[in-house]
Write a protein that holds these residues in place. Structure first.
Motif, PDB file in Angstrom:
ATOM      1  N   SER A 371       0.896  -1.237  -0.007  1.00  0.00           N
ATOM      2  CA  SER A 371      -0.029   0.026  -0.049  1.00  0.00           C
ATOM      3  C   SER A 371       1.018   1.233   0.036  1.00  0.00           C
ATOM      4  O   SER A 371       2.088   1.205   0.520  1.00  0.00           O
ATOM      5  CB  SER A 371      -0.889  -0.008   1.186  1.00  0.00           C
ATOM      6  OG  SER A 371      -1.698   1.256   1.235  1.00  0.00           O
ATOM      7  N   ASN A 372       0.677   2.254  -0.705  1.00  0.00           N
ATOM      8  CA  ASN A 372       1.155   3.450  -0.666  1.00  0.00           C
ATOM      9  C   ASN A 372       0.663   4.394   0.422  1.00  0.00           C
ATOM     10  O   ASN A 372       0.702   5.862   0.236  1.00  0.00           O
ATOM     11  CB  ASN A 372       1.005   4.057  -2.099  1.00  0.00           C
ATOM     12  CG  ASN A 372      -0.197   4.592  -2.689  1.00  0.00           C
ATOM     13  OD1 ASN A 372      -1.152   4.325  -2.017  1.00  0.00           O
ATOM     14  ND2 ASN A 372      -0.291   5.314  -3.697  1.00  0.00           N
ATOM     15  N   VAL A 373      -0.340   4.149   1.211  1.00  0.00           N
ATOM     16  CA  VAL A 373      -0.557   4.813   2.471  1.00  0.00           C
ATOM     17  C   VAL A 373       0.285   5.474   3.178  1.00  0.00           C
ATOM     18  O   VAL A 373       1.240   4.749   3.768  1.00  0.00           O
ATOM     19  CB  VAL A 373      -1.762   4.246   3.189  1.00  0.00           C
ATOM     20  CG1 VAL A 373      -2.305   4.929   4.233  1.00  0.00           C
ATOM     21  CG2 VAL A 373      -2.942   3.702   2.254  1.00  0.00           C
ATOM     22  N   ASP A 374       0.450   6.736   3.450  1.00  0.00           N
ATOM     23  CA  ASP A 374       1.162   7.433   4.282  1.00  0.00           C
ATOM     24  C   ASP A 374       0.825   7.712   5.825  1.00  0.00           C
ATOM     25  O   ASP A 374      -0.141   8.416   5.935  1.00  0.00           O
ATOM     26  CB  ASP A 374       1.784   8.681   3.727  1.00  0.00           C
ATOM     27  CG  ASP A 374       2.871   9.485   4.695  1.00  0.00           C
ATOM     28  OD1 ASP A 374       3.022   9.162   6.010  1.00  0.00           O
ATOM     29  OD2 ASP A 374       3.649  10.171   4.019  1.00  0.00           O
ATOM     30  N   LEU A 375       0.865   6.921   6.860  1.00  0.00           N
ATOM     31  CA  LEU A 375       0.277   6.851   7.979  1.00  0.00           C
ATOM     32  C   LEU A 375       0.607   8.363   8.614  1.00  0.00           C
ATOM     33  O   LEU A 375      -0.411   8.957   9.511  1.00  0.00           O
ATOM     34  CB  LEU A 375       0.775   5.901   9.170  1.00  0.00           C
ATOM     35  CG  LEU A 375       0.201   4.507   8.843  1.00  0.00           C
ATOM     36  CD1 LEU A 375       0.948   3.586   9.828  1.00  0.00           C
ATOM     37  CD2 LEU A 375      -1.256   4.589   9.237  1.00  0.00           C
TER      38      LEU A 375
END
Length: 411
Positions: A371-375
């Motif tokens: 995933s390319n989600v940036d927390l």
């Protein structure tokens, strides 16, 4: 008075949507191939309290007085940047480096995904975790792939038996030492195969002839049967081959039918890569085109999506090739669940082709795109959404208090 309340209600709804999108991103922080979404807000229509006026000779112009009527969700966009690489070591895990989508089939519907975690089903087909079948082009019996044809289900037939093929051609390469004396003998060997796949050991014997720059080649079977006798191999003064002339093959030989009934022949030997220079003997027989009975043992994936089968007889032959799809506007794709997309009204048509061609990315085996989600960004967005919702709720509370004061004017 009521405009502020309704504007605040639209703000509550919009920030609730932003919270939903952010929560979904955080939930998919470890989903293979997931692309994060962002919420884009847009102001709603405004009510004109006073129209603007154009400048005149005796007075200046006036700007319009407008009161906004709230906010609305303009779009929920997708971030298509590359996700991080996770090495898995599984031969059925594929990763796209660059643009493009894997093509899968779910029933009669064609879907597209960035999630490259595949496995085998009972029929040997490559499938996604939810059972969609990976699409591409299968090779024919000789290993030829036609990427211009229609795509279909991809499968890897483990245990597939490959029939033996008799040797029809071989080659000898390397250097024959120019300083060799008359009568000096050099030898190299190769394993050939008859039509039943039985190994036949064959030796190439070179003997230096009395004539300058000339060698005699004998081809002998391991049991002593002479297959070729006294074939002249001649070089010029510079050490380049002149006999046999181009294309540099000796006369084909056919093994005796009485001794080798299953070896159909003839066999052509290419000696065009031989040289005669000063130095050591380096002659070798690197290849021949026959092989024994074999079964498929494993496979490897090339950067262009070619699935290369590795057989027990040492042969490597293409089994098929993965197809990739690209779109003019991937943001227009509709999410179909299970990390898949379907063609949308504004995505453009799927342009299906080979990896590494037409702007499509290349493939890696044994790795997955995460995933390319940036927390950090998502938690910041979470705070912004919460505060925006909270502020709009305060507007409703303040509007309610003003209305209460208005009602209290009449006692």
């Amino acid at each position: 008075m009521l405009r502020s309340m309704f504007s605040a209600i639209s703000g509550l709804r919009a920030h609730q949507t932003k919270m939903d999108v952010t929560g979904n991103n955080i939930a998919n922080v470890n989903t293979v191939g997931y692309k994060a979404s962002q919420t884009v807000f847009q102001d709603a229509l405004s009510q004109v309290i006073r129209a603007g006026g154009a400048p005149a000779a005796d007075r200046g112009g006036t700007n319009p007085a407008q009161v906004g009527l709230g906010v609305k969700v303009a779009a929920i966009t997708t971030n298509w940047t590359q996700g991080a690489t996770q090495s898995t070591g599984r031969s059925t895990d594929f990763m796209i480096e660059g643009d493009g989508f894997f093509v899968t089939r779910a029933g009669t519907e064609q879907l597209y995904t960035r999630a490259g975690s595949f496995d085998f089903d009972g029929a040997g087909k490559l499938v996604t975790p939810d059972g969609s079948v990976l699409q591409g082009w299968m090779a024919d019996a000789s290993g030829v792939i036609n990427p211009n044809g229609p795509i279909g289900d991809l499968s890897v037939p483990y245990g597939q038996i490959m029939d033996p093929v008799a040797t029809t051609a071989g080659s000898v390469t390397g250097n024959l030492p120019a300083a060799a004396a008359t009568g000096d003998a050099l030898q190299t060997g190769v394993t050939m195969y008859d039509s039943q796949g039985v190994a036949q050991k064959v030796f190439y014997n070179f003997t230096k002839d009395a004539a300058a720059n000339t060698w005699l080649l004998d081809v002998v079977h391991a049991d002593g049967t002479a297959l070729v006798t006294g074939e002249i191999v001649e070089f010029d003064a510079a050490g380049a081959l002149i006999t046999p002339v181009a294309p540099g093959t000796i006369a084909p030989f056919t093994p005796p039918a009485a001794t080798y009934p299953s070896w159909p022949g003839p066999v052509t030997i290419d000696v065009s890569a031989l040289t005669q220079f000063g130095g050591a003997n380096t002659i070798t027989a690197p290849e021949q085109d026959g092989y024994a009975l074999g079964s498929l043992q494993s496979f490897q994936l090339g950067n262009d999506g070619t699935i290369m089968g590795v057989y027990s007889n040492g042969l490597r032959q293409p089994l098929g090739q993965l197809a990739l799809a690209s779109f003019n506007n991937p943001g227009g794709l509709e999410k179909a669940g299970s990390s898949s997309f379907r063609v949308g009204d504004n995505s453009g048509v799927a342009m299906v082709g080979q990896a590494g061609v037409g702007g499509r990315g290349v493939l890696n085996s044994g790795a997955l795109e995460m995933s390319n989600v940036d927390l950090a960004e998502e938690f910041t967005g979470l705070i912004v959404a919460q505060r925006g919702f909270q502020a709009n709720s305060r507007v409703i509370t303040s509007s309610d208090e003003i209305l209460q004061d208005l009602v209290n004017l009449k006692r």
